[in-house]
Scaffold this active site. Structure first.
Site, PDB file in Angstrom:
ATOM      1  CG  ASP A  69      -2.059  -0.984   1.092  1.00 13.38           C
ATOM      2  OD1 ASP A  69      -2.232  -1.539  -0.008  1.00 13.38           O
ATOM      3  OD2 ASP A  69      -2.768  -1.211   2.088  1.00 13.38           O
ATOM      4  CD  GLU A 121     -12.707   7.872  10.298  1.00 14.98           C
ATOM      5  OE1 GLU A 121     -12.907   7.184   9.286  1.00 14.98           O
ATOM      6  OE2 GLU A 121     -13.600   8.520  10.882  1.00 14.98           O
ATOM      7  CE  LYS A 164      -6.615   5.130   3.403  1.00 11.84           C
ATOM      8  NZ  LYS A 164      -6.541   3.704   3.004  1.00 11.84           N
ATOM      9  CG  ASP A 203      -4.669  -2.371   4.364  1.00  8.24           C
ATOM     10  OD1 ASP A 203      -5.282  -2.125   3.312  1.00  8.24           O
ATOM     11  OD2 ASP A 203      -3.547  -2.900   4.377  1.00  8.24           O
ATOM     12  CD  GLU A 241     -11.957  -0.192   4.048  1.00  7.14           C
ATOM     13  OE1 GLU A 241     -11.020  -0.452   3.267  1.00  7.14           O
ATOM     14  OE2 GLU A 241     -12.764   0.732   3.847  1.00  7.14           O
ATOM     15  CE1 TYR A 290     -14.922   4.837   5.609  1.00  8.19           C
ATOM     16  CE2 TYR A 290     -14.269   2.919   6.897  1.00  8.19           C
ATOM     17  CZ  TYR A 290     -14.338   3.585   5.688  1.00  8.19           C
ATOM     18  OH  TYR A 290     -13.823   2.994   4.559  1.00  8.19           O
ATOM     19  CE  LYS A 298      -2.275   5.141   3.478  1.00  4.08           C
ATOM     20  NZ  LYS A 298      -2.312   4.792   2.064  1.00  4.08           N
ATOM     21  CB  CYS A 328      14.821   3.999 -31.084  1.00  2.69           C
ATOM     22  SG  CYS A 328      13.332   3.085 -30.627  1.00  2.69           S
ATOM     23  CB  CYS A 380      12.496   1.751 -34.912  1.00  2.00           C
ATOM     24  SG  CYS A 380      12.793   3.462 -34.391  1.00  2.00           S
ATOM     25  CB  CYS A 417      12.370   6.897 -30.534  1.00  2.00           C
ATOM     26  SG  CYS A 417      12.210   6.247 -32.203  1.00  2.00           S
ATOM     27  CB  CYS A 436       9.148   3.978 -33.518  1.00  2.00           C
ATOM     28  SG  CYS A 436       9.771   3.151 -32.029  1.00  2.00           S
TER      29      CYS A 436
END
Length: 719
Positions: A48, A131, A133, A135, A191, A243, A331, A436, A439, A460, A466
């Site tokens: 995550d 609150e 989170k 998973d 959840e 929630y 997070k 490239c 090509c 390229c 290409c």
């Protein structure tokens, strides 16, 4: 053993436009694939934190370069389409996702941004809830007259999977709500998750039965809920935290915190760690408290969610792209790991960019096996930032190096740094190819006309000759947010292109007729059969009519991703109208170009790209051939279909007194209106505040309807 100190990658503000666009496109492709694995297969291949970092970097780029606001990294995208294994349920109120933050400074800015949007002075209280989170798997429960009638997964945010029969087996979800204040129509959202103990027990049973083990509790919860046999779901001790909510015939409470308390009174489990906070300091203190308690909770969380508590303020703030303005997920930090760079592979993107990919000795980072990582571009490998200044203390990256791989922060996974002390004595600097690999055409670094600086991406020059670019353009054309043709994925495009069956988009829709005349029909080929061929052709036929925004996005116009495509579709209504305006806009001084670039979210850079696309003869020929096979259809906004301003072009001017300019624009777009920055013959309505100047004069000259703020609120039904 000491290593060189990791230096921060260049800030987004330091990126040149072309460099930002290349990274933006690469992020989009990667996120789309991870969405599929996560939401449809319940089998993600990254953590995550890695996924969140992809989204974070993408949104940072978009904030700096608004012209790039497209969900090739999916800023308009939520989840993934519902599985064909289940019946579908359309959400009356979309199930959106949350924007993410990873630093204290981002939380301070989040709160400051809310105050700016609402014009809320610093001395006026602003209460938010915090609150954990969870998973798990998002779920929406619809009750009518107190009885549970349907249960649906998030799906793509608009349409989810009908898992009602399975949800009825979950003990923590009430089948009937008996409280007196339950609205007649009531959608409770939350959840579904598994405790650590339950997860361990399920995996033990899987092992005993010789079945594959689940990678983590989230995957196990998702797999358990999305069973075709409800008895399997019933055998697994799924839990549910409430929630949030969707459609409500009436709201029984006036704040987020009180609504959660209401859910608890109705019989739902709610998280006891939810708190009200009045300052940023209180939010961060609760975040650190939850982070410290994380290991003791008995279930997985990956951060803390902050929400504006006052529901009237939530309504004013509204939504932007795929997430609400009034909520944010903070997070938890990610992790790094050390491994060996075994090789560098160059992939050619659909725009010709040469994209370096690190092939790593597989390493486990937080339970996820990483074997590939981005190296961004040629300069990044050399130890040079986009501003020309050294990064990683000027240390280059070489094959054979021991490197530090980061799980979050930029494009994930990424090679962050080099352990110099472990560099092989015979190592040599990596020589980036100047031809490239697909090509053989020259690969050059162009000079950005806006900055006068050399682009960090080598490209390229082969263009349509290409094969890598042609293949990638076709893959984009059939991708999930474009034509999304079932059974015609990347591998099949590779096969058909190599055999000359599909080399241009229009070839897809003539494949069936050509196959009927072919000496070697698909049905007779190895790996094919009557049924598989029939299914493929049926899927192609089903896409002969599709929403206009998908058609526009599928064309692969530079800078035009899903969000921009939706803006263009909503503004022009038909592809012919867009095409005519784009062709007329080749004169940059024309009214057509002014109209194109005044569309909210479509600026000069996007406008230029659209004009240049339609100027190319080969693109016009492709469009003529394609439009003889398919029909792009206008899209009707369900949310705004009854709005008095739906489809109308509105201009706001002057000093608005009852709402900020940003709030006014958000409200109008929510009601289905088109917000323009300038007045023209196509303007339907102008909302003028004190100090309105030339725009108001022009509106009067053109006979356009003019309203003040009170008149606007009366028109749209808000007092």
């Amino acid at each position: 053993m000491p290593v060189s100190t990791p230096s921060a990658r260049p800030h987004v503000e330091q990126l040149g436009f072309d460099e930002a666009r290349r990274e933006h496109e690469a992020l989009g492709r990667e996120i789309a694939e991870h969405d599929r694995r996560y939401y449809e297969d319940d089998a993600p291949t990254i953590s995550d934190a890695e996924y969140d970092a992809l989204r974070r970097r993408y949104e940072e780029i978009e904030a700096q370069f608004p012209e790039l606001r497209t969900p090739e990294s999916l800023s308009e995208k939520v989840g993934a389409r519902a599985s064909d294994k289940f019946a579908k349920i359309r959400h009356r109120v979309p199930m959106l996702s949350l924007a993410n933050a990873f630093s204290d400074e981002a939380i301070e800015e989040f709160v400051a941004r809310i105050r700016r949007f609402l014009q809320l002075p610093s001395d006026k209280p602003l209460v938010l809830t915090a609150e954990p989170k969870i998973d798990g798997l998002s779920l929406s429960l619809r009750y009518e007259r107190g009885s549970l009638v349907t249960a649906a997964t998030r799906g793509d945010g608009t349409e989810g999977e009908d898992v009602t029969a399975n949800v009825r087996t979950i003990g923590e979800i009430p089948q009937r709500l008996r409280a007196a204040d339950v609205p007649e129509i009531c959608e409770v959202r939350g959840e579904v998750y598994l405790s650590h103990d339950a997860f361990a027990a399920i995996n033990e049973r899987q092992s005993e039965a010789g079945k594959p083990l689940f990678a983590n509790p989230r995957n196990a919860a998702a797999g358990s809920l999305r069973q075709l046999d409800p008895r399997i779901t019933a055998s697994r001790p799924l839990k549910f935290f409430a929630y949030s909510w969707g459609e409500m015939s009436s709201l029984p409470r006036r704040t987020q915190f009180e609504m959660i308390a209401c859910f608890a009174a109705w019989g739902f489990k709610t998280n006891p760690l939810t708190r009200r906070c009045s300052t940023v300091e209180e939010l961060l203190a609760h975040y650190r408290f939850i982070e410290a308690e994380r290991a003791q909770l008995g279930y997985d969380i990956d951060g803390v969610v902050y929400k504006v508590d006052d529901l009237s303020l939530q309504e004013r703030l509204g939504f932007v792209s795929r997430s609400p303005r009034w909520a944010l997920a903070h997070k938890f930090p990610a992790q790094n790991a050390t491994t060996v760079l075994e090789g560098i592979e160059i992939n050619v993107g659909r725009t010709g960019s040469l994209n370096p990919l690190a092939r790593l000795k597989p390493v486990t980072v937080g339970g996820v096996v990483v074997s590939n990582a981005t190296l961004h571009n040629e300069d990044y490998i050399r130890g040079i930032g986009s501003d020309g200044q050294p990064i990683r203390n000027g240390v280059d990256i070489r094959i054979g190096d021991t490197v530090i791989v980061q799980r979050a922060g930029d494009v994930i996974p990424k090679v962050l740094d080099v352990v110099l002390e472990r560099r092989p004595p015979d190592s040599k600097p990596y020589e980036f190819p100047t031809q490239c690999p697909a090509c053989g055409s020259h690969a050059v670094r162009e000079v950005n006309p806006r900055t006068g600086k050399e682009d960090s991406v080598r490209r390229c020059t082969g263009g349509l000759i290409c094969p890598a670019q042609a293949r990638e353009r076709l893959k984009h054309f059939v991708s999930r947010y474009a034509f999304d043709i079932e059974g015609l994925g990347e591998q099949r495009i590779e096969e058909f292109y190599s055999e000359g069956l599909v080399t241009r988009p229009q070839d897809i829709f003539t494949l069936q007729s050509r196959n009927s005349r072919a000496l070697q029909r698909l049905e007779k080929r190895e790996g094919w059969g009557e049924t598989s061929v029939k299914n493929l052709f049926a899927a192609i036929e089903a896409r002969r009519r599709l929403p206009l925004s998908r058609f526009i996005y599928a064309l692969g116009i530079p800078h035009v991703g899903e969000t921009s495509a939706k803006l263009l579709a909503r503004h022009f209504g038909s592809f012919d109208a867009l095409r005519q305006t784009a062709c007329a806009a080749s004169d940059r001084d024309s009214e057509a170009f002014a109209e194109l670039t005044s569309i909210g979210g479509i600026g000069r850079v996007v406008g230029d790209a659209i004009v240049e696309f339609f100027k190319e003869t080969h693109n016009e020929e492709m469009l003529d051939a394609l439009l003889s096979e398919v029909t792009p259809e206008p899209e009707e906004s369900q949310a705004a279909k009854n709005s008095p301003v739906a489809g109308k072009t509105v201009v706001f001017t002057g000093s608005l007194e009852q709402m900020t300019r940003e709030e006014a624009k958000a409200m109008a777009e929510r009601l289905g209106a088109k917000v323009a920055g300038s007045v023209s013959k196509k303007t339907d309505l102008i909302v003028a505040g004190p100090g309105a100047g030339s725009k108001l004069d022009k509106a009067r000259e053109l006979g356009i309807k003019i309203l003040d703020e009170d008149g606007w609120f009366e028109l749209v039904g808000r007092s």
